[in-house]
Design an enzyme around this catalytic site. Sequence first.
Site, short mmCIF file in Angstrom:
data_model
loop_
_atom_site.label_atom_id
_atom_site.label_comp_id
_atom_site.label_asym_id
_atom_site.label_seq_id
_atom_site.Cartn_x
_atom_site.Cartn_y
_atom_site.Cartn_z
N SER A 113 -10.22 6.02 1.37
CA SER A 113 -10.54 5.93 2.80
C SER A 113 -10.48 4.47 3.20
CB SER A 113 -11.96 6.46 3.05
OG SER A 113 -12.39 6.14 4.36
N TYR A 156 -21.69 6.01 2.11
CA TYR A 156 -20.30 6.47 1.98
C TYR A 156 -19.36 5.32 1.62
CZ TYR A 156 -15.85 8.72 3.29
OH TYR A 156 -14.57 9.23 3.30
#
Length: 246
Positions: free
Chosen positions: A134, A147
């Site tokens: 990501s 995250y």
Amino acid sequence: MTSARQTAVITGASSGIGRETAIALAQAGFEVVLGARRMERLAEVASETGGRAHPLDVTDAESIEAFVAACPKALDLLVNNAGGALGLDTVEAGSDEEWLQMWKTNVLGTARVTRALLPAMRRAPRAHIVVLGSIAGFETYSGGAGYTSAKHAQRALTRTLRLELLGEPIRVTEISPGLVETEFSLVRFHGDRERAEAVYKGMTPLRGEDVAQCVLFAVSQPAHVNIDEIVVRPLDQATATAVHRR
Ligand code: NAP
């Protein structure tokens, strides 16, 4: 005619990017083996792709062992896609439980599944490991530390794998998307649909299919070409926090 079809294992294939990647790979001729926890959803993807569905919880060693036992003995492609975020709390307010789950899924899950399937990849003439990272693997944002720390760690793991596998015919690719409209935000916000939809409000996010095409591009290169990384964002997004909304 060449004999066997190439085989691909996709983790987290029950929805979103994993589902679309399974469909794209099946259309490209791969025999797909799909893993996730929600078996009914996985079964739908299996029937759509002609693939096989097996239960998989990447946070559970026994589940990984059983899944790997059902995988092809010689594996051409592993797509480590299972992952996601939980919550959007500050470091101060963050929950240990959510952080642990994110690290166990995104980081340890990728490490354990890769470790368990490396012997099968070594039995194939050549193989490819794709990791769904990501932009959270190299950017940060307020409330995102659980995250982003997991995706940073997953990225370090991926880059290390490329060093450790140097000299073997195993390619390593990281795909790092920005905003993709999947079930990601619904999971992050514990089923709060309104909050999840607000993430994509007034902008055009990527679709799972867009990311699946990136996977396909990396996988389709000649054997001597390794696509290290693809960073892909919506046109409406410049950084994790700079998003153009109409
Ligand atoms: P999604 O629609 O929520 O899909 C997540 C997938 O991961 C589901 O199939 C889910 O299946 C599976 N999964 C979650 N925990 C698992 C576990 N413990 N064991 C096995 N499977 C598990 O979200 P997505 O956007 O497609 O996310 C796919 C990947 O892309 C993730 O790694 C995510 O971090 C990354 N990513 C997403 C975005 C985005 O904006 N959407 C951006 C960058 C990167 P079950 O619940 O059925 O197990």
